[in-house]
Motif scaffolding. Sequence first.
Motif, mmCIF file in Angstrom:
data_model
loop_
_atom_site.group_PDB
_atom_site.id
_atom_site.type_symbol
_atom_site.label_atom_id
_atom_site.label_comp_id
_atom_site.label_asym_id
_atom_site.label_seq_id
_atom_site.Cartn_x
_atom_site.Cartn_y
_atom_site.Cartn_z
ATOM 1 N N LEU A 369 69.102 32.462 118.666
ATOM 2 C CA LEU A 369 69.525 33.410 117.646
ATOM 3 C C LEU A 369 68.341 34.090 116.976
ATOM 4 C CD1 LEU A 369 72.581 31.590 116.019
ATOM 5 C CD2 LEU A 369 72.561 33.442 117.703
ATOM 6 N N LYS A 372 67.302 36.838 119.220
ATOM 7 C CA LYS A 372 68.259 37.949 119.209
ATOM 8 C C LYS A 372 68.192 38.761 117.924
ATOM 9 C CE LYS A 372 73.161 39.008 119.896
ATOM 10 N NZ LYS A 372 74.503 38.449 120.245
ATOM 11 N N TYR A 373 68.114 38.071 116.780
ATOM 12 C CA TYR A 373 68.184 38.760 115.491
ATOM 13 C C TYR A 373 66.843 38.839 114.761
ATOM 14 C CZ TYR A 373 73.215 38.124 116.108
ATOM 15 O OH TYR A 373 74.502 38.140 116.604
ATOM 16 N N GLN A 374 65.841 38.131 115.254
ATOM 17 C CA GLN A 374 64.522 38.077 114.615
ATOM 18 C C GLN A 374 64.579 37.514 113.197
ATOM 19 O OE1 GLN A 374 61.434 38.726 116.258
ATOM 20 N NE2 GLN A 374 62.951 38.477 117.896
ATOM 21 N N ASN A 375 65.593 36.685 112.941
ATOM 22 C CA ASN A 375 65.668 35.914 111.700
ATOM 23 C C ASN A 375 66.567 34.711 111.947
ATOM 24 O OD1 ASN A 375 68.537 36.455 110.871
ATOM 25 N ND2 ASN A 375 67.763 38.586 110.792
ATOM 26 N N VAL A 378 71.940 33.756 110.800
ATOM 27 C CA VAL A 378 73.162 33.367 111.506
ATOM 28 C C VAL A 378 73.105 31.893 111.915
ATOM 29 C CG1 VAL A 378 74.606 33.783 113.530
ATOM 30 C CG2 VAL A 378 73.557 35.713 112.328
#
Length: 414
Positions: A369, A372-375, A378
């Motif tokens: 994750l 995918k989101y660079q944080n 989620v």
Amino acid sequence: MNGEGQLNRWWRVVGGLSMNLALGSLYAWSVFVAPLEKEFGWKRADTSTIFTIAVVVFALSFVLAGRLQDKKGPFWVSVTGGVLVSVGFFLSSFTTTLGYIFFAFGALGGIGNGFGYATPIPVMAKWFPDRRGLAVGLAVAGYGGGSAIFGPLALNWLIPTYGWRATFQILGVIFFVMTMVGAFLLKNPPAGYRPAGWAPAPAAKAAATAHDFSPGETLRTPAFYFMWIAYALGTVAGFMAISQLVPFARSVGLAAVAGTLFIVSAVGSASGRILSGWMSDAMGRLNVLRLMIAVSAVAMPLVILAGGNAAFLFILVFAIYWCYGTQLSVNASTTSDFWGTKNAGLNYGLLFTAWGVAGIIGPRVAGVLFDKYQNYQVAFYTAAVLAVVALIAELLARRPAVPADAMAKAKAMA
């Protein structure tokens, strides 16, 4: 038992601490993430997989090691674990490919952890029927505390000074010495051992069963499955933090306090193992587990809200690691209380596979994750939801009843 005997049983705790301080280096894995990614261009999911393999192999080999410990005693199982951990670290220094470090750190290091960790818990449970939660907590506190020593040591001095390859080798040598000391101190008490002046109190909230459940009998109790689900999902939050601690701190602009986070997290984990173990002797094992899983469910999403606030993050990381450490300590004590000490190594090994599943879910979810989101937002919210499911399972767990055939046999012999 005389004073010397009382002193001797506390030396078993020292042995467990020495063993687990070395093995707890697994939790300091995240210090190697940045150097490996920089040198080889690996993604976060790749470096997370290394840790995941180690955890899964650890959990699976723990089952075999638990059986060997029950049958052969703790010494040679401990020695085998210590040697393999050290060899795994030393060989990791020669890493050039992912496949190689999957084997060296993941497979060899994982087996070493499984064999080394399998011995202190049953030994403590047998020596301390009167203070089982506290003694097991003290012994396994080393596993949580190891990262407080070796994480900052590697991050702030060894890697910057000697490089990550030499750091693997230096730690391998240190761990060999520590695990051998632990192996020589870990010894089972005589059969039928009881501390002087102690008698079982059946009415106590943390009372032990009078029947030693076989592994087959254990697997036929509903409590095993509720506790397994709670253990697996309840430790996901801790795994996500453990595997990504340093990268997360850097992602929110707190790279300068990454070393301090190691200390905070390790103190939290060690505190949870010791103090929650002590609390469970008085409050009951399941009550403490339920409380700490609930706290974890609240703390995980708050980590995201903490952002770059170092003080708030320290408090939350401490709480998450306390809750995580509680589960490693109190589930171990609960196993001996619920299903007896004779087969405690294998019975806890079976329950401990839940921790291995958490080792797959936590680091992998966090790594994928993040890519995918660079944080981590989620991923951390997902961990909170899983903790709520864990709490429900723990609320459904009950102390298992003695099997009807075993009870009938005991009455016939009376």
